[in-house]
Design a protein around this motif. Structure first.
Motif, PDB file in Angstrom:
ATOM      1  N   TYR A  48       0.906  -1.091   0.100  1.00 17.15           N
ATOM      2  CA  TYR A  48       0.075  -0.023   0.038  1.00 17.15           C
ATOM      3  C   TYR A  48       0.764   1.257  -0.052  1.00 17.15           C
ATOM      4  O   TYR A  48       1.772   1.315   0.266  1.00 17.15           O
ATOM      5  CB  TYR A  48      -0.897  -0.056   1.260  1.00 17.15           C
ATOM      6  N   TYR A  61      -2.283   8.130   1.124  1.00 17.63           N
ATOM      7  CA  TYR A  61      -2.495   9.419   0.719  1.00 17.63           C
ATOM      8  C   TYR A  61      -3.455  10.344   1.437  1.00 17.63           C
ATOM      9  O   TYR A  61      -4.700  10.010   1.564  1.00 17.63           O
ATOM     10  CB  TYR A  61      -2.988   9.297  -0.694  1.00 17.63           C
ATOM     11  N   HIS A 117       2.767  13.557  -6.650  1.00 14.01           N
ATOM     12  CA  HIS A 117       2.505  12.415  -6.228  1.00 14.01           C
ATOM     13  C   HIS A 117       2.859  11.372  -7.196  1.00 14.01           C
ATOM     14  O   HIS A 117       2.519  10.082  -6.993  1.00 14.01           O
ATOM     15  CB  HIS A 117       1.072  12.257  -5.975  1.00 14.01           C
ATOM     16  N   VAL A 169       2.615   7.024  -7.812  1.00 16.92           N
ATOM     17  CA  VAL A 169       1.230   6.582  -8.364  1.00 16.92           C
ATOM     18  C   VAL A 169       1.739   5.459  -9.721  1.00 16.92           C
ATOM     19  O   VAL A 169       1.319   4.266  -9.879  1.00 16.92           O
ATOM     20  CB  VAL A 169       0.499   7.576  -9.180  1.00 16.92           C
ATOM     21  N   LEU A 220       2.842   2.426  -8.113  1.00 16.80           N
ATOM     22  CA  LEU A 220       1.788   1.299  -7.938  1.00 16.80           C
ATOM     23  C   LEU A 220       1.320   0.851  -9.059  1.00 16.80           C
ATOM     24  O   LEU A 220       0.970  -0.541  -9.199  1.00 16.80           O
ATOM     25  CB  LEU A 220       0.457   2.086  -7.475  1.00 16.80           C
ATOM     26  N   THR A 276      -4.488   1.460  -2.508  1.00 14.80           N
ATOM     27  CA  THR A 276      -4.502   2.983  -2.315  1.00 14.80           C
ATOM     28  C   THR A 276      -5.206   3.352  -0.992  1.00 14.80           C
ATOM     29  O   THR A 276      -6.327   3.156  -0.928  1.00 14.80           O
ATOM     30  CB  THR A 276      -4.976   3.777  -3.510  1.00 14.80           C
ATOM     31  N   GLN A 303      -9.742   9.925  -6.244  1.00 16.02           N
ATOM     32  CA  GLN A 303     -10.251   8.628  -6.701  1.00 16.02           C
ATOM     33  C   GLN A 303     -10.160   8.598  -8.300  1.00 16.02           C
ATOM     34  O   GLN A 303      -9.810   7.693  -9.170  1.00 16.02           O
ATOM     35  CB  GLN A 303     -11.347   7.885  -6.327  1.00 16.02           C
ATOM     36  N   PHE A 321      -6.691   7.801  -9.635  1.00 19.99           N
ATOM     37  CA  PHE A 321      -6.201   6.596  -9.448  1.00 19.99           C
ATOM     38  C   PHE A 321      -6.754   5.740 -10.444  1.00 19.99           C
ATOM     39  O   PHE A 321      -6.259   4.780 -10.961  1.00 19.99           O
ATOM     40  CB  PHE A 321      -6.497   6.080  -8.191  1.00 19.99           C
ATOM     41  N   MET A 347      -9.153   0.189  -2.961  1.00 19.81           N
ATOM     42  CA  MET A 347      -9.064   1.404  -2.263  1.00 19.81           C
ATOM     43  C   MET A 347      -9.722   1.328  -0.854  1.00 19.81           C
ATOM     44  O   MET A 347     -10.874   0.918  -0.709  1.00 19.81           O
ATOM     45  CB  MET A 347      -9.838   2.605  -2.994  1.00 19.81           C
TER      46      MET A 347
END
Length: 414
Positions: free
Chosen positions: A40, A43, A54, A58, A61, A73, A108, A111, A124
């Motif tokens: 994980y 954020y 960021h 990202v 991930l 996340t 979101q 992501f 999430m």
């Protein structure tokens, strides 16, 4: 001796420049070779969008999922109510629950562009799920007893603040305990074995590893990415106009594309490795180009990064607008646009005000300096008077404002 990982994920991130440090590379590599691993990154929901700062994690991930592993996340619905004091000079402003929820919804959307959620995919979660209902006395007894204040004070993120004699509230001091507890909960609930984050999070990550080892007697891992600066020493993600937001409502795809197109020559190869999925060999080839050819590499960088976030159509449109603006002297269809009403204009609006309201300067003082230094243009003609008035009649057709050679905006009457 250079570490040679067996797992695909570690091989990729080392080759592309993502790795700053890891608590146990060999142990993590062994886990990755034995099957899918859950990790994980956390954020805090301090704004309605992530920003370019960021984006490195990202992308990390994204590589994690592309190599067959499961990313979480973790949204800081709980920890945002406290605020991370790491390397800050003052306390973060406290946000309401409604503001935090709105910020999470905005983040979101970003992501969703990079990760695949759903059955067996990315997950999430929100740490408010376990932090909001903590019993304070039980938490102090069961969790707080594992933390040494002496050790917490030794972490650079806290020590640097105290050394400058800047106040650190008891609320903020609790942040590292809560973040450590997140790792414990995710290991207990989801079997999460790895926390990743920026180098500034090293102390918080190590706290979570120590806590989980003490409470659950489980071995887990931490991995950090470097804190990036550009080749000229500036913090990655900052521009003259402020943060480079990833949400298209806060920064247009064209402005985002332009940020990458304006990359310094020396950073092109490195950024291609970190922010695109082009093969490493191609990134190195493009980064080694010189003269006018390096501009072609910058366009590829801008197209690749913008395509991942906003889609290929947005990247194509941004490049077309840039070509019209820079090569043909036109205004383009995708430039940032300031739309004024007749009431806004009234009897006239000054050139300095227009430059500020269009986002080309932060303040009237900055706008006047830009004009005095010869950097401001209207429809490609130099602006020499900050007090020059623009009337509604002048705006019968859209006008193009420019700050230097690379930043432009349209102004039109609604």
């Amino acid at each position: 001796m250079t570490y040679q990982p067996k797992s695909e994920f570690l091989r990729i991130i080392i080759e592309r420049g993502f790795l700053a440090d890891c608590t146990d590379l060999q142990g993590l590599d062994d886990h990755l070779m034995n099957g899918s691993v859950t990790c994980y990154i956390g954020y805090d929901a301090t704004a309605q969008s992530l920003h370019v700062g960021h984006l490195l994690n990202v992308m990390l991930l994204r590589w994690w999922q592309k190599t067959g592993n499961r990313p979480i996340t973790l949204m800081g619905g709980g920890t945002t109510k406290v605020g991370d004091p790491s390397f800050r000079a003052d306390e973060r402003p406290l946000l309401s629950a409604a503001q935090i929820d709105a910020n999470i919804a905005g983040m979101q959307q970003i992501f969703d562009r990079y990760l695949g959620y759903g059955d067996g995919g990315a997950v999430m979660m929100n740490n408010a799920e376990w932090l909001d209902d903590l019993n304070y006395l039980e938490f102090l007894r069961d969790i707080g007893r594992h933390f040494s204040v002496n050790r917490m004070l030794s972490f650079e993120s806290v020590k640097s603040r105290l050394d400058r004699e800047q106040s650190l509230s008891f609320l903020e001091f609790n942040y590292m305990i809560l973040q450590a507890y997140d790792f414990l909960e995710l290991n207990r609930r989801e079997g999460c074995l790895l926390q990743m984050g920026g180098s500034d999070q090293w102390g918080n990550i190590v706290n979570g590893i120590d806590l989980t080892r003490r409470v659950l007697e489980t071995e887990i891992y931490g991995l950090t990415t470097p804190l990036l600066t550009t080749s000229d020493g500036k913090k990655m993600g900052k521009s003259q106009g402020g943060a480079i937001w990833l949400n298209g409502d806060m920064l247009s795809p064209y402005e985002f594309w332009q940020f990458w197109r304006n990359t310094t020559d020396a950073d092109v190869g490195r950024f291609l490795k970190l922010y695109t999925e082009l093969p490493v060999e191609e990134c190195e080839r493009l980064g080694a180009l010189e003269g006018s050819e390096i501009n072609d590499a910058k366009i590829i960088l801008a197209n690749e990064v913008t395509g991942l976030l906003h889609g290929s159509d947005a990247a194509v449109a941004a490049e077309a607008t840039a070509r019209e603006v820079f090569e043909k002297g036109g205004a383009g269809d995708d430039l940032p646009t300031l739309e004024l009403s007749a009431a806004d204009v009234g009897d006239g609006i000054s050139m300095a005000q227009l430059i500020v309201r269009s986002g080309l300067a932060k303040s009237g003082k900055d706008a006047k300096r830009l004009i005095a230094e010869g950097g401001a243009k209207m429809n490609d003609a130099a602006v020499t008077d900050a007090g020059q008035m623009v009337s509604a009649a002048d705006l019968s057709e859209p006008i193009k404002l420019s700050a230097g050679k690379k930043r432009h905006a349209l102004v039109k009457l609604g």
